[in-house]
Write a protein that holds these residues in place. Structure first.
Motif, PDB file in Angstrom:
ATOM      1  N   GLU A  43       0.858  -1.180   0.000  1.00 16.95           N
ATOM      2  CA  GLU A  43       0.000   0.000   0.000  1.00 16.95           C
ATOM      3  C   GLU A  43       0.897   1.234   0.000  1.00 16.95           C
ATOM      4  O   GLU A  43       1.681   1.428   0.931  1.00 16.95           O
ATOM      5  N   PRO A  44       0.834   2.053  -1.051  1.00 18.83           N
ATOM      6  CA  PRO A  44       1.681   3.245  -1.055  1.00 18.83           C
ATOM      7  C   PRO A  44       1.262   4.214   0.052  1.00 18.83           C
ATOM      8  O   PRO A  44       0.083   4.418   0.297  1.00 18.83           O
ATOM      9  N   VAL A  45       2.231   4.768   0.730  1.00 13.69           N
ATOM     10  CA  VAL A  45       1.969   5.696   1.821  1.00 13.69           C
ATOM     11  C   VAL A  45       2.135   7.132   1.358  1.00 13.69           C
ATOM     12  O   VAL A  45       1.329   8.009   1.668  1.00 13.69           O
ATOM     13  N   GLY A  46       3.189   7.407   0.633  1.00 11.93           N
ATOM     14  CA  GLY A  46       3.442   8.770   0.179  1.00 11.93           C
ATOM     15  C   GLY A  46       4.826   8.869  -0.411  1.00 11.93           C
ATOM     16  O   GLY A  46       5.477   7.867  -0.692  1.00 11.93           O
ATOM     17  N   VAL A  47       5.292  10.086  -0.581  1.00 12.99           N
ATOM     18  CA  VAL A  47       6.605  10.355  -1.164  1.00 12.99           C
ATOM     19  C   VAL A  47       7.367  11.282  -0.228  1.00 12.99           C
ATOM     20  O   VAL A  47       6.839  12.315   0.206  1.00 12.99           O
ATOM     21  N   PHE A  48       8.605  10.911   0.085  1.00 17.39           N
ATOM     22  CA  PHE A  48       9.420  11.738   0.960  1.00 17.39           C
ATOM     23  C   PHE A  48       9.638  13.126   0.367  1.00 17.39           C
ATOM     24  O   PHE A  48       9.739  13.291  -0.852  1.00 17.39           O
ATOM     25  N   GLU A  49       9.745  14.100   1.250  1.00 13.99           N
ATOM     26  CA  GLU A  49      10.117  15.457   0.869  1.00 13.99           C
ATOM     27  C   GLU A  49      11.489  15.770   1.464  1.00 13.99           C
ATOM     28  O   GLU A  49      11.963  15.082   2.374  1.00 13.99           O
ATOM     29  N   ALA A  50      12.114  16.823   0.949  1.00 14.86           N
ATOM     30  CA  ALA A  50      13.404  17.235   1.486  1.00 14.86           C
ATOM     31  C   ALA A  50      13.239  17.730   2.922  1.00 14.86           C
ATOM     32  O   ALA A  50      12.218  18.319   3.277  1.00 14.86           O
ATOM     33  N   LEU A  51      14.246  17.466   3.751  1.00 14.64           N
ATOM     34  CA  LEU A  51      14.219  17.950   5.128  1.00 14.64           C
ATOM     35  C   LEU A  51      14.226  19.471   5.157  1.00 14.64           C
ATOM     36  O   LEU A  51      14.849  20.120   4.317  1.00 14.64           O
ATOM     37  N   LEU A  62       2.708  15.912   7.061  1.00 17.06           N
ATOM     38  CA  LEU A  62       2.828  14.479   7.279  1.00 17.06           C
ATOM     39  C   LEU A  62       4.295  14.118   7.496  1.00 17.06           C
ATOM     40  O   LEU A  62       5.185  14.740   6.912  1.00 17.06           O
ATOM     41  N   PHE A  63       4.545  13.108   8.330  1.00 18.48           N
ATOM     42  CA  PHE A  63       5.929  12.726   8.580  1.00 18.48           C
ATOM     43  C   PHE A  63       6.004  11.279   9.047  1.00 18.48           C
ATOM     44  O   PHE A  63       5.017  10.691   9.499  1.00 18.48           O
ATOM     45  N   LEU A  64       7.182  10.710   8.928  1.00 18.95           N
ATOM     46  CA  LEU A  64       7.535   9.458   9.588  1.00 18.95           C
ATOM     47  C   LEU A  64       8.506   9.807  10.710  1.00 18.95           C
ATOM     48  O   LEU A  64       9.394  10.639  10.538  1.00 18.95           O
ATOM     49  N   HIS A  65       8.338   9.177  11.860  1.00 19.74           N
ATOM     50  CA  HIS A  65       9.226   9.431  12.993  1.00 19.74           C
ATOM     51  C   HIS A  65      10.551   8.721  12.743  1.00 19.74           C
ATOM     52  O   HIS A  65      10.589   7.509  12.517  1.00 19.74           O
ATOM     53  N   LEU A 158      10.764  13.061   9.443  1.00 16.14           N
ATOM     54  CA  LEU A 158      11.063  12.779   8.040  1.00 16.14           C
ATOM     55  C   LEU A 158       9.801  13.124   7.253  1.00 16.14           C
ATOM     56  O   LEU A 158       8.845  12.350   7.231  1.00 16.14           O
ATOM     57  N   PRO A 159       9.749  14.292   6.630  1.00 16.40           N
ATOM     58  CA  PRO A 159       8.502  14.758   6.000  1.00 16.40           C
ATOM     59  C   PRO A 159       8.184  14.001   4.717  1.00 16.40           C
ATOM     60  O   PRO A 159       9.073  13.601   3.973  1.00 16.40           O
ATOM     61  N   TYR A 160       6.896  13.809   4.498  1.00 11.54           N
ATOM     62  CA  TYR A 160       6.457  13.221   3.239  1.00 11.54           C
ATOM     63  C   TYR A 160       5.118  13.831   2.856  1.00 11.54           C
ATOM     64  O   TYR A 160       4.476  14.525   3.647  1.00 11.54           O
ATOM     65  N   ASN A 161       4.713  13.600   1.616  1.00  8.24           N
ATOM     66  CA  ASN A 161       3.398  14.056   1.172  1.00  8.24           C
ATOM     67  C   ASN A 161       2.594  12.876   0.664  1.00  8.24           C
ATOM     68  O   ASN A 161       3.146  11.814   0.358  1.00  8.24           O
ATOM     69  N   SER A 162       1.296  13.064   0.608  1.00  8.72           N
ATOM     70  CA  SER A 162       0.390  11.998   0.197  1.00  8.72           C
ATOM     71  C   SER A 162      -0.772  12.601  -0.561  1.00  8.72           C
ATOM     72  O   SER A 162      -1.154  13.757  -0.328  1.00  8.72           O
ATOM     73  N   THR A 163      -1.335  11.836  -1.468  1.00  9.54           N
ATOM     74  CA  THR A 163      -2.505  12.294  -2.221  1.00  9.54           C
ATOM     75  C   THR A 163      -3.806  11.926  -1.526  1.00  9.54           C
ATOM     76  O   THR A 163      -4.881  12.320  -1.969  1.00  9.54           O
ATOM     77  N   GLU A 164      -3.727  11.169  -0.433  1.00  8.09           N
ATOM     78  CA  GLU A 164      -4.932  10.773   0.297  1.00  8.09           C
ATOM     79  C   GLU A 164      -5.518  11.969   1.051  1.00  8.09           C
ATOM     80  O   GLU A 164      -4.783  12.790   1.596  1.00  8.09           O
ATOM     81  N   GLN A 165      -6.834  12.048   1.095  1.00 14.50           N
ATOM     82  CA  GLN A 165      -7.481  13.113   1.847  1.00 14.50           C
ATOM     83  C   GLN A 165      -7.538  12.796   3.345  1.00 14.50           C
ATOM     84  O   GLN A 165      -7.679  13.708   4.161  1.00 14.50           O
ATOM     85  N   VAL A 166      -7.452  11.528   3.703  1.00  8.53           N
ATOM     86  CA  VAL A 166      -7.386  11.126   5.111  1.00  8.53           C
ATOM     87  C   VAL A 166      -6.209  10.143   5.248  1.00  8.53           C
ATOM     88  O   VAL A 166      -6.407   8.930   5.371  1.00  8.53           O
ATOM     89  N   PRO A 167      -4.981  10.640   5.242  1.00  5.86           N
ATOM     90  CA  PRO A 167      -3.817   9.751   5.256  1.00  5.86           C
ATOM     91  C   PRO A 167      -3.479   9.194   6.628  1.00  5.86           C
ATOM     92  O   PRO A 167      -2.735   8.228   6.737  1.00  5.86           O
TER      93      PRO A 167
END
Length: 344
Positions: A43-51, A62-65, A158-167
């Motif tokens: 299941e795709p979660v999102g795409v990392f963004e630059a710090l 949105l972020f991953l710890h 660790l920031p990321y973005n997602s296209t989900e409206q309720v991620p």
């Protein structure tokens, strides 16, 4: 690259090569990759963004710890004074610790929501996925908790973005945040979140962080004032404190005992000694380098301070003490009504 277990960490030195990579979740683990692995139900979660090297992350990020591996979203930032004895050495005082004159440096922390799908997987490494409050009734020892809240340092994100409206799955997500595709990040605060933050500010606010390292074991302490209650014709002041233990070395160690000294402005000095913490004796290794928990303390005075040691055991059976940095227990200058719970 599959990251072992249900939690993981990513070296920040490698992160420049990771951003803009898709994050997938498989059962109880995460997978990072530019291409979807074959033969896996993912299941795709999102795409990392630059710090973000400068400034702060905004509400809705949105972020991953980076230590505990859970998915989360930023609610709002706090500006705290970080008292780091590793970078501000001071002469020992009567407790054997560095002087209280360690200078605090301003640092950004965040109030965040944790994805409830990840809470079961972090329970063995983190006991702080809930924020506790004093209950709003006469029992001075009664507490209630709002699960899935945490405090996160800027470098934990660790920031990321997602296209989900309720991620993020959390019962407060849609009460606190709304989707707005024209904004970056596309989740903005509802009036409910702003009202909750304002009303509970005295009980949520993070103001001081204390940190010290002994033999590659770093202890970070964050105290929170919770309020005052009357009990048997006296006042009882309550604090909670969050502690993170991190193994910065390669040696496997296990926490065996805790030894606290608690001084109250009333003139009392209490000693507390016991096995482990919160009923656990966590092992810190390269695979699972960190553990955090929260606990509570009460005084019959509006201020005091705590310090102590954790006793760790090496694999060869030898023991060593790790210093807990001394930290103040300070009450607010004025007491407000007890905090409110979940927004309706």
């Amino acid at each position: 690259m599959k990251l072992s277990g249900s939690m993981w960490s990513v070296s920040k030195s490698l992160f420049s090569d990771l951003w803009d990579i898709t994050i997938y979740v498989i059962l109880n683990g995460f997978i990072l990759g530019r291409n979807r692995p074959e033969g896996k139900i993912l299941e795709p979660v999102g795409v990392f963004e630059a710090l973000k090297q400068h400034g702060k992350y905004e509400t809705g990020q949105l972020f991953l710890h980076s230590v505990f591996g859970y998915r989360g979203i930023v609610l709002f930032p706090w500006h705290a004074r970080l008292y780091d004895r590793d970078v501000s050495p001071a002469a020992p005082d009567s407790t054997g610790h560095g002087s209280k004159e360690v200078k605090g440096k301003m640092h950004t922390y965040y109030q965040v929501l944790i994805d409830t799908r990840d809470c079961p997987h972090i329970s063995q490494r983190s006991q702080t996925e809930a924020v506790t409050f004093l209950a709003n009734h006469d029992d001075s020892r009664a507490l209630y908790a709002i699960p899935g809240l945490d405090y996160v340092s800027h470098e934990d994100i660790l920031p990321y973005n997602s296209t989900e409206q309720v991620p993020i799955q959390h019962e407060l997500f849609e009460r606190f945040l709304m989707f707005n595709p024209s904004r970056t990040p596309p989740f903005i605060a509802r009036d409910t979140l702003r009202a909750w933050q304002e009303k509970n500010h005295p009980w949520l606010e993070l103001s001081d962080v204390h940190r010290e390292t002994t033999e590659n074991i770093r202890v970070t302490v964050i105290p929170f004032y919770m309020g005052m209650r009357e009990a048997q014709n006296s006042h009882v002041y309550w604090w909670r404190y969050c502690i993170r233990l991190e193994n910065l070395g390669n040696e496997v160690v296990q926490l065996r005992e805790r030894h606290w000294r608690i001084f109250s402005l009333s003139g009392t000095l209490e000693t507390v000694r016991g096995r482990g913490v919160v009923g656990k004796e966590p092992v810190l290794s390269r695979e699972q380098p960190a553990f955090q928990y929260s606990s509570h303390v009460s005084l019959q005075a509006p201020s005091g301070h705590m310090w102590g040691t954790f006793c760790f055991e090496r694999t060869d059976g030898s023991h060593f003490d790790v210093r807990i940095p001394p930290f103040s227990l300070e009450s607010n200058k004025y007491d407000k009504a007890p905090p409110t719970g979940y927004p309706l």
